[in-house]
Design a protein around this motif. Structure first.
Motif, PDB file in Angstrom:
ATOM      1  N   GLY A  91       0.810  -1.201   0.000  1.00 52.19           N
ATOM      2  CA  GLY A  91       0.000   0.000   0.000  1.00 52.19           C
ATOM      3  C   GLY A  91       0.845   1.253   0.000  1.00 52.19           C
ATOM      4  O   GLY A  91       2.072   1.210   0.106  1.00 52.19           O
ATOM      5  N   ILE A  92       0.170   2.379  -0.138  1.00 57.49           N
ATOM      6  CA  ILE A  92       0.863   3.670  -0.179  1.00 57.49           C
ATOM      7  C   ILE A  92       1.478   3.977   1.176  1.00 57.49           C
ATOM      8  O   ILE A  92       0.848   3.798   2.216  1.00 57.49           O
ATOM      9  N   GLN A  93       2.733   4.458   1.146  1.00 58.17           N
ATOM     10  CA  GLN A  93       3.413   4.900   2.364  1.00 58.17           C
ATOM     11  C   GLN A  93       3.293   6.419   2.470  1.00 58.17           C
ATOM     12  O   GLN A  93       3.423   7.128   1.462  1.00 58.17           O
ATOM     13  N   VAL A  94       3.048   6.894   3.695  1.00 57.07           N
ATOM     14  CA  VAL A  94       2.898   8.329   3.941  1.00 57.07           C
ATOM     15  C   VAL A  94       3.873   8.725   5.041  1.00 57.07           C
ATOM     16  O   VAL A  94       3.848   8.123   6.117  1.00 57.07           O
ATOM     17  N   GLU A  95       4.693   9.703   4.757  1.00 60.34           N
ATOM     18  CA  GLU A  95       5.662  10.178   5.753  1.00 60.34           C
ATOM     19  C   GLU A  95       5.442  11.657   6.014  1.00 60.34           C
ATOM     20  O   GLU A  95       5.374  12.452   5.072  1.00 60.34           O
ATOM     21  N   GLN A  96       5.358  12.015   7.293  1.00 54.44           N
ATOM     22  CA  GLN A  96       5.180  13.411   7.659  1.00 54.44           C
ATOM     23  C   GLN A  96       6.399  13.898   8.427  1.00 54.44           C
ATOM     24  O   GLN A  96       7.003  13.164   9.206  1.00 54.44           O
ATOM     25  N   SER A  97       6.708  15.158   8.189  1.00 51.00           N
ATOM     26  CA  SER A  97       7.827  15.759   8.926  1.00 51.00           C
ATOM     27  C   SER A  97       7.520  17.232   9.207  1.00 51.00           C
ATOM     28  O   SER A  97       6.790  17.874   8.437  1.00 51.00           O
ATOM     29  N   PRO A  98       8.073  17.785  10.320  1.00 51.01           N
ATOM     30  CA  PRO A  98       8.762  17.039  11.369  1.00 51.01           C
ATOM     31  C   PRO A  98       7.772  16.292  12.244  1.00 51.01           C
ATOM     32  O   PRO A  98       6.581  16.579  12.195  1.00 51.01           O
ATOM     33  N   PRO A  99       8.209  15.354  13.045  1.00 49.01           N
ATOM     34  CA  PRO A  99       7.284  14.669  13.958  1.00 49.01           C
ATOM     35  C   PRO A  99       6.791  15.557  15.083  1.00 49.01           C
ATOM     36  O   PRO A  99       5.650  15.406  15.533  1.00 49.01           O
ATOM     37  N   ASP A 100       7.628  16.461  15.528  1.00 52.34           N
ATOM     38  CA  ASP A 100       7.271  17.385  16.603  1.00 52.34           C
ATOM     39  C   ASP A 100       7.758  18.778  16.238  1.00 52.34           C
ATOM     40  O   ASP A 100       8.832  18.931  15.648  1.00 52.34           O
ATOM     41  N   LEU A 101       6.971  19.768  16.632  1.00 57.52           N
ATOM     42  CA  LEU A 101       7.307  21.157  16.331  1.00 57.52           C
ATOM     43  C   LEU A 101       6.810  22.033  17.472  1.00 57.52           C
ATOM     44  O   LEU A 101       5.648  21.949  17.860  1.00 57.52           O
ATOM     45  N   ILE A 102       7.718  22.843  18.007  1.00 63.92           N
ATOM     46  CA  ILE A 102       7.353  23.776  19.077  1.00 63.92           C
ATOM     47  C   ILE A 102       7.596  25.189  18.562  1.00 63.92           C
ATOM     48  O   ILE A 102       8.685  25.494  18.070  1.00 63.92           O
ATOM     49  N   LEU A 103       6.581  26.024  18.647  1.00 65.03           N
ATOM     50  CA  LEU A 103       6.650  27.388  18.136  1.00 65.03           C
ATOM     51  C   LEU A 103       6.241  28.380  19.211  1.00 65.03           C
ATOM     52  O   LEU A 103       5.456  28.060  20.110  1.00 65.03           O
ATOM     53  N   GLN A 104       6.723  29.587  19.039  1.00 70.04           N
ATOM     54  CA  GLN A 104       6.242  30.692  19.838  1.00 70.04           C
ATOM     55  C   GLN A 104       5.041  31.287  19.101  1.00 70.04           C
ATOM     56  O   GLN A 104       5.019  31.328  17.844  1.00 70.04           O
ATOM     57  N   GLU A 105       4.071  31.737  19.849  1.00 70.59           N
ATOM     58  CA  GLU A 105       2.897  32.351  19.233  1.00 70.59           C
ATOM     59  C   GLU A 105       3.330  33.444  18.263  1.00 70.59           C
ATOM     60  O   GLU A 105       4.208  34.241  18.566  1.00 70.59           O
ATOM     61  N   GLY A 106       2.706  33.441  17.085  1.00 75.06           N
ATOM     62  CA  GLY A 106       3.033  34.436  16.072  1.00 75.06           C
ATOM     63  C   GLY A 106       3.992  33.944  15.006  1.00 75.06           C
ATOM     64  O   GLY A 106       4.116  34.565  13.940  1.00 75.06           O
ATOM     65  N   ALA A 107       4.648  32.815  15.258  1.00 72.24           N
ATOM     66  CA  ALA A 107       5.608  32.288  14.290  1.00 72.24           C
ATOM     67  C   ALA A 107       4.881  31.572  13.148  1.00 72.24           C
ATOM     68  O   ALA A 107       3.711  31.205  13.257  1.00 72.24           O
TER      69      ALA A 107
ATOM     70  N   SER B   5       4.119   7.759  -1.428  1.00 68.00           N
ATOM     71  CA  SER B   5       4.949   6.884  -2.262  1.00 68.00           C
ATOM     72  C   SER B   5       4.348   6.529  -3.624  1.00 68.00           C
ATOM     73  O   SER B   5       5.030   5.925  -4.454  1.00 68.00           O
ATOM     74  N   ASP B   6       3.078   6.920  -3.874  1.00 66.74           N
ATOM     75  CA  ASP B   6       2.461   6.519  -5.138  1.00 66.74           C
ATOM     76  C   ASP B   6       1.414   7.555  -5.534  1.00 66.74           C
ATOM     77  O   ASP B   6       1.108   8.473  -4.765  1.00 66.74           O
ATOM     78  N   SER B   7       0.877   7.416  -6.713  1.00 63.93           N
ATOM     79  CA  SER B   7      -0.171   8.327  -7.181  1.00 63.93           C
ATOM     80  C   SER B   7      -1.401   8.204  -6.290  1.00 63.93           C
ATOM     81  O   SER B   7      -1.754   7.110  -5.849  1.00 63.93           O
ATOM     82  N   VAL B   8      -2.044   9.338  -6.061  1.00 61.67           N
ATOM     83  CA  VAL B   8      -3.221   9.348  -5.187  1.00 61.67           C
ATOM     84  C   VAL B   8      -4.387  10.060  -5.868  1.00 61.67           C
ATOM     85  O   VAL B   8      -4.191  10.924  -6.730  1.00 61.67           O
ATOM     86  N   ASN B   9      -5.601   9.663  -5.454  1.00 60.41           N
ATOM     87  CA  ASN B   9      -6.812  10.305  -5.951  1.00 60.41           C
ATOM     88  C   ASN B   9      -7.294  11.403  -5.008  1.00 60.41           C
ATOM     89  O   ASN B   9      -8.073  12.263  -5.392  1.00 60.41           O
ATOM     90  N   ASN B  10      -6.855  11.320  -3.775  1.00 63.30           N
ATOM     91  CA  ASN B  10      -7.416  12.165  -2.730  1.00 63.30           C
ATOM     92  C   ASN B  10      -6.313  12.442  -1.719  1.00 63.30           C
ATOM     93  O   ASN B  10      -5.554  11.540  -1.357  1.00 63.30           O
ATOM     94  N   LEU B  11      -6.195  13.663  -1.265  1.00 62.61           N
ATOM     95  CA  LEU B  11      -5.276  14.002  -0.184  1.00 62.61           C
ATOM     96  C   LEU B  11      -5.982  14.999   0.719  1.00 62.61           C
ATOM     97  O   LEU B  11      -6.553  15.986   0.234  1.00 62.61           O
TER      98      LEU B  11
END
Lengths: 115, 107
Positions: free
Chosen positions: B1-17, B26-32
């Protein structure tokens, strides 16, 4: 218009008990999906209905899991003889058109805890 | 099946950033779709974007289907933006979710 609703929101079951989880999709939506979300992970597909027909049940983890949508609207996911590894959030989603062609809308989920 | 990778796994921001979240598949998709899962567990639809660019207030998204990635931009972040952001793709089979990006916005 109301969104997707699920009941109960929380369910605690003793190991070995049977449970039934209900999903009310958005009115008129053809497609209905069930997902399982373990803690800290993304949802994983369980099964798909197009109207009353269950067209894909490839994600059901065992034959203890059973889903139905007899009149093409409300759906029930049943888990027999629950086990601790069944503890998860069960999400229902619906979409207006057939699978792959439309946006999916999710309900709030049922959190199942098996003790 | 299609593999999905997201980055970064964690993100810490200050308000306003501002921030950019990435989704590779990994493959063609019909929907995202991009979702925000709030602290109560509700998956909130952000964008249905199999290709192209969309904007909604402080959020925008771009999907380059030929290169198999999508980006979610959050500008002027607020504490209410905190939560987990999921990318989900649908090919010929079932919808597959990435592992998510956990965003924390500090006041």
């Amino acid at each position: 218009g109301a969104g997707v609703s699920q009941s109960p929101r929380y369910k605690v079951a003793k190991r070995g008990q049977d449970v039934a989880l209900r999903c009310d999709p958005i009115s008129g939506h053809v497609s209905l999906f069930w997902y399982q979300q373990a803690l800290g992970q993304g949802p994983e597909f369980l099964t798909y209905f197009q109207n009353e027909a269950q067209l894909d049940k490839s994600g059901l983890p065992s034959d203890r899991f059973f889903a139905e949508r007899p009149e093409g609207s409300v759906s029930t996911l049943k888990i027999q003889r629950t086990q601790q590894e069944d503890s998860a959030v069960y999400l229902c989603a619906s979409s207006l058109g057939i699978r792959g062609g439309d946006e999916q809308y999710f309900g709030p989920g049922t959190r199942l805890t098996v003790t | 099946g299609i593999q999905v990778e997201q980055s970064p796994p964690d993100l810490i921001l200050q308000e306003g950033a501002n921030s950019t979240l990435r989704c590779n598949f990994s493959d063609s998709v019909n929907n995202l779709q991009w979702f925000h899962q709030n602290p109560w567990g509700q998956l909130i639809n952000l964008f249905y974007i199999p290709s192209g660019t969309k904007q909604n207030g402080r959020l925008s998204a771009t999907t380059v289907a030929t290169e198999r990635y999508s980006l979610l931009y959050i500008s002027s972040s607020q504490t209410t933006d905190s939560g987990v952001y999921f990318c989900a793709v649908e090919g010929p089979g079932d919808m597959r979710f990435g592992a998510g990006t956990r965003l924390t916005v500090k006041p």
